[in-house]
Design a protein around this motif. Structure first.
Motif, short mmCIF file in Angstrom:
data_model
loop_
_atom_site.label_atom_id
_atom_site.label_comp_id
_atom_site.label_asym_id
_atom_site.label_seq_id
_atom_site.Cartn_x
_atom_site.Cartn_y
_atom_site.Cartn_z
N TYR A 248 16.65 87.37 38.36
CA TYR A 248 17.64 86.61 37.83
C TYR A 248 17.23 84.98 38.76
CZ TYR A 248 20.34 89.29 34.87
OH TYR A 248 21.06 90.09 34.01
N ASN B 35 16.69 87.42 25.18
CA ASN B 35 16.30 86.23 26.06
C ASN B 35 17.22 84.95 25.72
OD1 ASN B 35 14.25 87.74 27.18
ND2 ASN B 35 12.80 86.11 27.23
N LYS C 230 22.01 90.57 24.70
CA LYS C 230 21.33 89.60 25.76
C LYS C 230 20.07 89.77 25.83
CE LYS C 230 25.59 89.47 28.99
NZ LYS C 230 26.02 89.89 30.02
N ASN C 231 19.41 90.93 25.28
CA ASN C 231 18.03 91.17 25.21
C ASN C 231 17.18 90.34 24.49
OD1 ASN C 231 18.52 92.99 27.13
ND2 ASN C 231 18.44 94.86 26.02
N ASP D 291 24.84 94.20 26.43
CA ASP D 291 23.56 94.09 26.85
C ASP D 291 22.46 94.05 25.83
OD1 ASP D 291 24.76 94.37 29.29
OD2 ASP D 291 24.35 96.70 29.48
N TRP D 292 22.57 94.69 24.69
CA TRP D 292 21.43 94.34 23.82
C TRP D 292 21.48 93.15 23.08
CZ3 TRP D 292 23.75 99.28 20.76
CH2 TRP D 292 23.36 100.57 21.50
N GLU E 158 15.81 93.29 40.99
CA GLU E 158 16.38 92.81 39.74
C GLU E 158 17.24 91.52 39.96
OE1 GLU E 158 18.92 94.59 36.31
OE2 GLU E 158 19.51 95.21 38.25
N TYR F 194 15.00 91.91 31.85
CA TYR F 194 15.59 93.06 31.15
C TYR F 194 14.77 94.27 31.36
CZ TYR F 194 17.57 88.90 28.91
OH TYR F 194 18.31 87.80 28.71
N GLN F 195 13.82 94.34 32.32
CA GLN F 195 13.03 95.25 32.74
C GLN F 195 14.15 96.57 33.26
OE1 GLN F 195 9.96 94.37 35.21
NE2 GLN F 195 8.82 93.14 33.74
N GLN F 196 13.72 97.62 33.44
CA GLN F 196 14.53 98.64 33.91
C GLN F 196 14.04 98.77 35.56
OE1 GLN F 196 16.84 100.80 32.79
NE2 GLN F 196 16.77 99.42 31.09
N LYS G 129 27.20 89.69 36.73
CA LYS G 129 26.69 90.88 36.79
C LYS G 129 26.66 91.66 37.97
CE LYS G 129 22.07 93.51 36.04
NZ LYS G 129 22.80 94.36 34.89
#
Length: 223
Positions: A78, A33, A30-31, A27-28, A74, A65-67, A111
């Motif tokens: 996408y 962008n 992918k963050n 995940d990191w 979410e 990538y927001q929570q 996902k």
């Protein structure tokens, strides 16, 4: 001996750490962008004359990538950015933008294990834009699985074959098309018309006559 023990301990720690946190590491990565190892910043560099438009889409990507407390929001993040990249691709006729949309749709599929008709349909058309007709065929077939009563995905698949974008072995799609003939209820005549053209093209005369007879019931003067 001590060196061997230390080495073994380090290996165990690395393995356990990856097992516990490997998904988060992914995940990191992918963050930043990036999809398929192409960052938004690199796309800006590649297309300086479109920098402003690309920057807007990169900002939209950041929202992925927001929570989120609501999964629906979410998902929409996408789909929204994928659609915008697709639209920019259509406007500028740049394969890189189509590919960006495909990559985001694929990330969405992975996902959420998504099998929705709209995503499969959009991806099939993106692959046509990219001239990857084998993948387009694959995704039209997936769209059929998601929506097998509507003529639309069958017609799109037949168009691939009719336009010679992809050689179709009739035997390989016969079962699918027989199923469509039995089950398509939405825009049925549209499917039958295209199916007839396909059968005539490949010389399946007997089957073509069968389909033509059904069409004559609704359109006696046309067929």
């Amino acid at each position: 001996m001590k060196k061997v023990v230390i080495f073994v301990v380090v290996v165990i720690i690395v393995f356990v750490g990856w097992f516990l946190f490997g998904d988060k590491v992914g995940d990191w990565k992918k963050n930043d962008n990036s999809f398929e190892n192409i960052s938004c910043e690199q796309i800006k560099i590649n297309f300086p004359d479109l920098n402003e438009k690309i920057a807007i889409l990169c900002d939209l990507e950041a929202k992925i990538y927001q929570q989120y407390t609501d999964e629906t929001e979410e998902r929409l993040a996408y789909l929204n950015v994928a659609f915008e990249w697709e639209s920019l691709g259509g406007l500028e006729l740049k394969d890189e933008f189509y590919q960006r949309a495909v990559d985001i749709y694929r990330a969405f599929e992975d996902k959420y294990h998504d099998e929705s008709y709209t995503v499969k349909w959009n991806m099939a058309h993106l692959y046509i834009d990219l001239k990857d007709y084998t993948k387009a065929e694959e995704y039209f077939k997936k769209a059929i699985v998601a929506n097998n009563a509507d003529a639309e995905p069958y017609v799109a698949l037949l168009n691939l074959y009719l336009q010679d974008n992809l050689p179709a072995n009739y035997r390989s799609v016969k079962e699918l098309l027989d199923f469509a003939q039995e089950n398509v209820s939405i825009n049925r005549e549209f499917f039958l018309d295209r199916y007839l053209k396909y059968l005539e093209k490949i010389g399946e005369t007997a089957k073509a006559d069968e389909v033509r007879q059904e069409l004559k019931l609704s359109f006696p003067d046309k067929y």
